[in-house]
Design a protein around this motif. Sequence first.
Motif, PDB file in Angstrom:
ATOM      1  N   ARG A  17      -5.235   9.451   0.150  1.00 45.22           N
ATOM      2  CA  ARG A  17      -6.350   8.794  -0.546  1.00 45.22           C
ATOM      3  C   ARG A  17      -6.521   9.341  -1.963  1.00 45.22           C
ATOM      4  N   LEU A  20      -3.680   8.009  -4.159  1.00 49.17           N
ATOM      5  CA  LEU A  20      -3.872   6.599  -4.530  1.00 49.17           C
ATOM      6  C   LEU A  20      -4.984   6.451  -5.564  1.00 49.17           C
ATOM      7  N   ALA A  21      -6.042   7.257  -5.428  1.00 53.97           N
ATOM      8  CA  ALA A  21      -7.137   7.210  -6.405  1.00 53.97           C
ATOM      9  C   ALA A  21      -6.636   7.640  -7.782  1.00 53.97           C
ATOM     10  N   GLY A  24      -4.621   4.861  -9.164  1.00 50.79           N
ATOM     11  CA  GLY A  24      -5.299   3.587  -9.316  1.00 50.79           C
ATOM     12  C   GLY A  24      -4.667   2.481  -8.492  1.00 50.79           C
ATOM     13  N   ILE A  25      -4.170   2.844  -7.305  1.00 53.84           N
ATOM     14  CA  ILE A  25      -3.524   1.865  -6.425  1.00 53.84           C
ATOM     15  C   ILE A  25      -4.471   1.561  -5.260  1.00 53.84           C
ATOM     16  N   ALA A  26      -4.702   0.280  -5.013  1.00 55.14           N
ATOM     17  CA  ALA A  26      -5.548  -0.132  -3.879  1.00 55.14           C
ATOM     18  C   ALA A  26      -4.659  -0.621  -2.743  1.00 55.14           C
ATOM     19  N   VAL A  27      -4.911  -0.130  -1.537  1.00 57.92           N
ATOM     20  CA  VAL A  27      -4.119  -0.511  -0.363  1.00 57.92           C
ATOM     21  C   VAL A  27      -5.093  -0.850   0.768  1.00 57.92           C
ATOM     22  N   PRO A  28      -4.891  -1.981   1.454  1.00 61.08           N
ATOM     23  CA  PRO A  28      -5.753  -2.282   2.605  1.00 61.08           C
ATOM     24  C   PRO A  28      -5.649  -1.173   3.654  1.00 61.08           C
ATOM     25  N   ARG A  29      -6.768  -0.844   4.247  1.00 63.35           N
ATOM     26  CA  ARG A  29      -6.789   0.259   5.205  1.00 63.35           C
ATOM     27  C   ARG A  29      -7.321  -0.164   6.558  1.00 63.35           C
ATOM     28  N   SER A 201     -11.067  11.683  -8.128  1.00 64.03           N
ATOM     29  CA  SER A 201     -10.208  11.447  -6.951  1.00 64.03           C
ATOM     30  C   SER A 201     -10.539  12.353  -5.785  1.00 64.03           C
ATOM     31  N   ALA A 204     -12.240  11.111  -2.685  1.00 55.50           N
ATOM     32  CA  ALA A 204     -11.570  10.078  -1.868  1.00 55.50           C
ATOM     33  C   ALA A 204     -11.406  10.538  -0.419  1.00 55.50           C
TER      34      ALA A 204
END
Lengths: 204, 204
Positions: A17, A20-21, A24-29, A201, A204
């Motif tokens: 997490r 990714l923060a 700046g990448i968004a991923v469905p969780r 971050s 997160a």
Amino acid sequence: MKLYDEGTPAPNPRKVRIYLAEKGIAVPRERVRIMRREHKAPEFLAKNSLGQVPVLELDDGTYLSESVAICRYFEALHFAPPLFGQEAREQALVEMWIRRAEFRYWAPIGMVWRHADPRTAAVVGRQFKEFGEANRKIASDALLWIDRELADGRDYLAGTYSMADIVLLCGIDFGKFIGLDIPKEASRLHAWHGRVSARPSAAA
Amino acid sequence: MKLYDEGTPAPNPRKVRIYLAEKGIAVPRERVRIMRREHKAPEFLAKNSLGQVPVLELDDGTYLSESVAICRYFEALHFAPPLFGQEAREQALVEMWIRRAEFRYWAPIGMVWRHADPRTAAVVGRQFKEFGEANRKIASDALLWIDRELADGRDYLAGTYSMADIVLLCGIDFGKFIGLDIPKEASRLHAWHGRVSARPSAAA
């Protein structure tokens, strides 16, 4: 793509997490509830036979496990800003410090958690308590060693902020959850911890 | 550039030698004699404060330690043939299997060596023998698990031959040195071991 995840205090999902923060990448969780043992259910074991989170499901059906491996997948697709190092020397230093953080700190705190913590006693099988307790000093000594390594005045483990800092941060914060803290005299490491924890971050 | 190295059976220097042999890279070497404790001498501790081999000295005076970090340095400079994966998915799978080999197999055999082997008793401090012995079964179970993971018929851990195979090979061969072997029933893993051991690099 989907990330199978778990919340605080699990340190491995948190590494991903934070990574990714930072990128700046968004991923469905999808949340896998460890307390309900969902990570040991047959449907989840089909994704990772070790029954551990996090797991990243790719669109082609591949399941990736191991938090640092998942981060390396994203790093290969989204290089900037680099968190595994820019050029060869820096890439090697990041890898070196990830490993030092894991082998020197994560390993002994894992042994404390596995062998000396009453919260794991019911699920881990036999505990070797005296051995587990002995790992508190090993972990503490490791942090004193890292503190000495920071004596050259650098702000981050591998020079610039990197995955190695994320790995150590999540280890230290999980250590706090099981009663271990940064030794008082490790002033450089305390300053480092303040620095990495102040980044957005870290929440997160 | 210089590689500080040690001969058989030390498994970490061997990983780097096999990697370099596979890549066809020649590096000047200096032997550090572990049996004479040269890796704990002040001159060597200045290169790696952990007192471990291998260490790679770069021309700019940087010292890199941790065998996989040293290999990643060379990988960044000499990509072909890739041993840490070609594209993102493969790179992640290689990382995943390096970690699985280390956390699942290297970690318990390290505990057997550290806590249950008479040869280390004089230098490691207190041994927790019963704990060390208990790790034999953990190590053996890990190999049975890897054997099941190979049931899809693939030849190598991450699909194609990679650093993950080198890591596991050196772990298993060191395991043999301390009295652990691949369980008889792990026929796929035995076949894998024959395959990776037959490569000329395995003699490095």
